[in-house]
Structure formats: structure tokens, C-alpha cells
Write a protein that holds these residues in place. Structure first.
Motif, PDB file in Angstrom:
ATOM      1  N   LEU A   1       0.840  -1.196   0.000  1.00  0.00           N
ATOM      2  CA  LEU A   1       0.000   0.000   0.000  1.00  0.00           C
ATOM      3  C   LEU A   1       0.877   1.249   0.000  1.00  0.00           C
ATOM      4  O   LEU A   1       1.955   1.254   0.603  1.00  0.00           O
ATOM      5  CB  LEU A   1      -0.917   0.023   1.225  1.00  0.00           C
ATOM      6  N   SER A   2       0.379   2.302  -0.646  1.00  0.00           N
ATOM      7  CA  SER A   2       1.075   3.593  -0.665  1.00  0.00           C
ATOM      8  C   SER A   2       0.103   4.692  -0.268  1.00  0.00           C
ATOM      9  O   SER A   2      -1.021   4.745  -0.768  1.00  0.00           O
ATOM     10  CB  SER A   2       1.644   3.893  -2.056  1.00  0.00           C
ATOM     11  N   GLY A   3       0.551   5.535   0.648  1.00  0.00           N
ATOM     12  CA  GLY A   3      -0.259   6.669   1.071  1.00  0.00           C
ATOM     13  C   GLY A   3       0.308   7.965   0.530  1.00  0.00           C
ATOM     14  O   GLY A   3       1.531   8.153   0.479  1.00  0.00           O
ATOM     15  N   TRP A   4      -0.588   8.873   0.135  1.00  0.00           N
ATOM     16  CA  TRP A   4      -0.184  10.149  -0.445  1.00  0.00           C
ATOM     17  C   TRP A   4      -0.699  11.311   0.390  1.00  0.00           C
ATOM     18  O   TRP A   4      -1.735  11.211   1.063  1.00  0.00           O
ATOM     19  CB  TRP A   4      -0.736  10.290  -1.859  1.00  0.00           C
ATOM     20  N   ALA A   5       0.027  12.413   0.321  1.00  0.00           N
ATOM     21  CA  ALA A   5      -0.416  13.659   0.951  1.00  0.00           C
ATOM     22  C   ALA A   5       0.345  14.819   0.325  1.00  0.00           C
ATOM     23  O   ALA A   5       1.351  14.622  -0.367  1.00  0.00           O
ATOM     24  CB  ALA A   5      -0.191  13.635   2.456  1.00  0.00           C
ATOM     25  N   GLU A   6      -0.149  16.014   0.584  1.00  0.00           N
ATOM     26  CA  GLU A   6       0.461  17.243   0.067  1.00  0.00           C
ATOM     27  C   GLU A   6       0.629  18.237   1.199  1.00  0.00           C
ATOM     28  O   GLU A   6      -0.277  18.416   2.022  1.00  0.00           O
ATOM     29  CB  GLU A   6      -0.433  17.847  -1.024  1.00  0.00           C
ATOM     30  N   GLY A   7       1.784  18.875   1.237  1.00  0.00           N
ATOM     31  CA  GLY A   7       2.003  19.981   2.159  1.00  0.00           C
ATOM     32  C   GLY A   7       2.248  21.243   1.370  1.00  0.00           C
ATOM     33  O   GLY A   7       3.125  21.281   0.504  1.00  0.00           O
ATOM     34  N   CYS A   8       1.477  22.296   1.668  1.00  0.00           N
ATOM     35  CA  CYS A   8       1.589  23.522   0.872  1.00  0.00           C
ATOM     36  C   CYS A   8       1.297  24.754   1.726  1.00  0.00           C
ATOM     37  O   CYS A   8       0.136  25.127   1.896  1.00  0.00           O
ATOM     38  CB  CYS A   8       0.629  23.479  -0.317  1.00  0.00           C
ATOM     39  N   PRO A   9       2.316  25.407   2.260  1.00  0.00           N
ATOM     40  CA  PRO A   9       2.086  26.700   2.917  1.00  0.00           C
ATOM     41  C   PRO A   9       1.604  27.740   1.891  1.00  0.00           C
ATOM     42  O   PRO A   9       1.874  27.612   0.689  1.00  0.00           O
ATOM     43  CB  PRO A   9       3.462  27.068   3.464  1.00  0.00           C
ATOM     44  N   TRP A  10       0.907  28.760   2.383  1.00  0.00           N
ATOM     45  CA  TRP A  10       0.442  29.836   1.510  1.00  0.00           C
ATOM     46  C   TRP A  10       1.563  30.872   1.395  1.00  0.00           C
ATOM     47  O   TRP A  10       1.568  31.905   2.041  1.00  0.00           O
ATOM     48  CB  TRP A  10      -0.832  30.455   2.073  1.00  0.00           C
ATOM     49  N   GLY A  11       2.526  30.539   0.533  1.00  0.00           N
ATOM     50  CA  GLY A  11       3.681  31.408   0.393  1.00  0.00           C
ATOM     51  C   GLY A  11       4.609  31.290   1.581  1.00  0.00           C
ATOM     52  O   GLY A  11       4.516  30.370   2.400  1.00  0.00           O
ATOM     53  N   HIS A  12       5.525  32.249   1.725  1.00  0.00           N
ATOM     54  CA  HIS A  12       6.529  32.217   2.785  1.00  0.00           C
ATOM     55  C   HIS A  12       6.320  33.304   3.833  1.00  0.00           C
ATOM     56  O   HIS A  12       7.078  33.373   4.811  1.00  0.00           O
ATOM     57  CB  HIS A  12       7.934  32.367   2.186  1.00  0.00           C
ATOM     58  N   THR A  13       5.320  34.163   3.647  1.00  0.00           N
ATOM     59  CA  THR A  13       5.146  35.297   4.561  1.00  0.00           C
ATOM     60  C   THR A  13       3.819  35.295   5.298  1.00  0.00           C
ATOM     61  O   THR A  13       3.624  36.082   6.219  1.00  0.00           O
ATOM     62  CB  THR A  13       5.272  36.631   3.784  1.00  0.00           C
ATOM     63  N   TYR A  14       2.907  34.415   4.915  1.00  0.00           N
ATOM     64  CA  TYR A  14       1.573  34.406   5.529  1.00  0.00           C
ATOM     65  C   TYR A  14       1.621  33.909   6.968  1.00  0.00           C
ATOM     66  O   TYR A  14       1.030  34.500   7.875  1.00  0.00           O
ATOM     67  CB  TYR A  14       0.643  33.545   4.664  1.00  0.00           C
ATOM     68  N   LEU A  15       2.323  32.811   7.185  1.00  0.00           N
ATOM     69  CA  LEU A  15       2.456  32.198   8.498  1.00  0.00           C
ATOM     70  C   LEU A  15       3.897  31.709   8.673  1.00  0.00           C
ATOM     71  O   LEU A  15       4.650  31.670   7.697  1.00  0.00           O
ATOM     72  CB  LEU A  15       1.476  31.015   8.627  1.00  0.00           C
ATOM     73  N   PRO A  16       4.286  31.305   9.888  1.00  0.00           N
ATOM     74  CA  PRO A  16       5.642  30.764  10.085  1.00  0.00           C
ATOM     75  C   PRO A  16       5.778  29.370   9.461  1.00  0.00           C
ATOM     76  O   PRO A  16       5.860  28.345  10.149  1.00  0.00           O
ATOM     77  CB  PRO A  16       5.795  30.725  11.609  1.00  0.00           C
TER      78      PRO A  16
END
Length: 343
Positions: free
Chosen positions: A15-30
Motif C-alpha cells: 500500500l502507498s499513502g499520499w499527501a500534500e504539504g503547501c504553505p500559503w507562500g513564505h510570509t503568511y504564516l511561520p
């Protein structure tokens, strides 16, 4: 440009699990895109060879390997939930507590502008079936009052508009705007920078307040509840560290009758899909809305698959686990691979 990291976790059972990590740019949050990849490099040796179905031990192992940095932990946690769902033959929503299957309203995102410009943007989304809108305010006190009154005068009875200051107001500005609009049944989202600021505003105003950017942890949620800071919250899966931690925040909010919106911080259909899985575990009337930036991005890693906006509503797929995986040919070669014994 958004910087997304796509994560695949493979198991010895195939089995393989997938996910995505995506901040909203570099200045919106830490948080920033390269930080996810650096964090995964640090945490990978701690979680390799662990059973991905055991979310608690996996999150503890990540915390011991790298305190904080929740946004870097989120895609690892979500990919594990994808595997757990596939192994159980159930969608993630069912594993997270059970699914309330009604489609969920998607909120539009309305940029700050003149009242007429903002209404025109709402009308564009309205024509596509959107019934919920997030109108951005916070640029100028007098203009914000004018914007809100104008939009409320032109709002359809079937619509809801949340007024999102995105932390832009000072305490004085927030109190001035909100108290100038006491005759309108409206909700304000994240009026000021900190929870302390929002609590001070809460004590001097009567409108419902929503907390978004300053809800990162279960401890934040506990403070919101104990001090009566807000009536609504936005759980952003990537920001709070994944589905395991998001579910804990959900449960505390539900226990205290607080309305919940669930959103990705940004990203593609993979991020939308994990958010809507959690959202479908929240019963009405506490389930408020989701958000999707599908109409803001120009790439699609999983054409025709996953949670898709339809007439202003979003539903998760019925397949086990997350229910969507990206086109690996489209992604290209991975930038990093971590194997047992490779640290």
C-alpha cells in the motif's frame, strides 16, 4: 507561486499513502515550502519501519525527532491516514469518527476592493453556485464599514458572508468597525493579530468572532474555549500538523458548541480532499464551510480525481483512504527518497 511537497509513504504490504504539504507562500504564516522537505529529512529516520496505522505513536515519534514545525509533520500524518483507510477498506472520514454525507459549501475568497468591485466578485461566484463568501477587510476603518454595509445590503438571503480581517486591525480599529455595525448579523474572522488581542475585542463587542491564523495547537483551542474568545474556528489541516491533531481540535470545539470550518492552507486537489474528509465528520449546524483554491491554480496533478467543486459544494471521494493520488509521471522523479537504514 505556491510551493507544494507531495509525499508518498510505501508499506511492505504494497500500500502507498499520499499527501500534500503547501504553505500559503513564505510570509503568511511561520511556514515555508522548503521547510517541509527539511523537516521530513529530519523526521524520516524516526518513523521508518513504524506501522502507519498507528497515528498516535507516529506523531509522538515526529515530536521527539523535531519539536514544533507542525506544518512539516502534516503530510506525513495525512499519508499515514491514507494508508490506514486503504488497509481498512474505508474512506478517511469514516476512520475519523464517521461521515455525515451531505456536500459541504465551499467559501469563495473575495479580495479587498471598492464595495462595487467586491460585489461583482461575489456575483461571479454566485453564478457558479457559491453560497458562502469570505470577504477580505482590514484596509481602512471607514472604508471597511462602507464595504460591509454595501455587501450586506446586496447579499441574498440564501448567502452567508464572513468578514475576514486576516489579523489586519488593531484592537481599536476592530472595536470601532464592529460596534459601528451592531445592527447587522455578521461574523468577523481573525480581527487582530493575537488571541489576547481578539479576547480584548471580544469583551467590547457583540458580533461572533472566528479564529483562524492563531489556531495552531490543541492548547490554543483550549484557551479559546476557556476564555470564550470565539464562537467559530477555522482548522487548517497543514497548519495544525495533520488530521490526527485536527481531529482533537474538532472534538474540543464540538464539545463546546463552536462552529467549525475546515480548510487546506493551500495546494491542489490532494489538500482539498484531506480537508473535506475531516469536514464531513462534523455534524450540522457546527459544520460551516470548506475552502478550495482549485480556481486559483493552473496545474492539476490528479485530473478528474479527488474532491471537486460542483455548484459551490465539495464532497470527498468514496474510495478507501484519501481517495486520490497524483499522476506520478506528471510529478517526475522524487527530490528525496528515505529508506530503512538510509539515515
Amino acid at each position: 507561486v505556491l510551493d507544494s511537497t507531495f509525499v508518498r509513504i510505501d508499506t511492505d504490504e504494497g500500500l502507498s499513502g499520499w499527501a500534500e504539504g503547501c504553505p500559503w507562500g513564505h510570509t503568511y504564516l511561520p511556514a515555508h515550502g522548503p521547510g517541509i522537505r527539511a523537516g521530513i529529512e529530519t523526521m524520516a529516520p524516526a518513523v521508518l519501519n513504524m506501522d502507519p496505522r498507528r497515528a498516535g505513536p507516529i506523531n509522538r515519534a515526529m515530536d521527539l525527532a523535531l519539536p514544533g514545525h507542525l506544518y512539516a509533520k502534516a503530510p506525513l500524518d495525512i499519508a499515514c491516514w491514507d494508508i490506514a483507510g486503504q488497509a481498512a477498506g474505508m474512506p478517511i472520514a469514516e476512520l475519523l469518527g464517521g461521515c455525515y454525507p451531505a456536500p459541504i459549501p465551499v467559501a469563495s475568497s473575495i479580495s479587498t476592493g471598492t464595495p462595487r468591485q467586491m460585489l461583482a466578485e461575489i456575483e461571479g461566484y454566485r453564478a457558479r453556485g457559491y453560497r458562502v463568501h469570505s470577504a477580505k477587510v482590514g484596509a481602512n476603518v471607514e472604508q471597511d464599514i462602507e464595504r460591509i454595509r454595501y455587501l450586506e445590503e446586496n447579499r441574498l438571503r440564501s448567502e452567508v458572508i464572513f468578514y475576514d480581517a486576516n489579523r489586519a486591525w488593531t484592537r481599536a480599529e476592530a472595536v470601532t468597525v464592529m460596534n459601528a455595525l451592531t445592527d447587522l448579523p455578521v461574523t468577523f474572522e481573525q480581527p487582530c493579530e493575537t488571541l489576547d488581542d481578539c479576547l480584548a475585542v471580544r469583551r467590547l463587542t457583540s458580533h461572533p468572532i472566528g479564529i483562524d491564523e492563531r489556531l495552531d495547537t490543541l492548547e490554543d483551542m483550549t484557551l479559546i474555549v476557556s476564555e470564550g474568545i470565539a464562537e467559530l474556528i477555522n482548522i487548517k489541516i497543514n497548519r495544525v500538523g495533520g488530521l490526527t491533531r485536527a481531529a482533537r481540535i474538532r472534538d474540543l470545539a464540538l464539545a463546546h458548541g463552536i462552529g467549525i470550518s475546515v480548510m487546506p492552507t493551500g495546494g491542489t486537489v490532494l489538500a482539498d480532499t484531506d480537508a473535506v474528509h475531516l469536514a464531513q465528520t462534523i455534524p450540522e449546524p457546527h459544520r460551516l464551510r470548506v475552502w478550495s483554491c482549485q480556481d486559483m491554480i493552473t496545474v492539476d496533478p490528479a485530473p478528474g480525481r479527488g474532491a471537486r467543486v460542483d455548484d459551490g459544494m465539495l464532497s470527498p471521494p468514496d474510495e478507501p483512504g484519501l481517495g486520490v493520488a497524483p499522476d506520478e509521471e506528471w510529478l517526475g522523479e522524487p527530490v528525496a527518497v528515505y529508506l530503512p537504514g538510509s539515515e
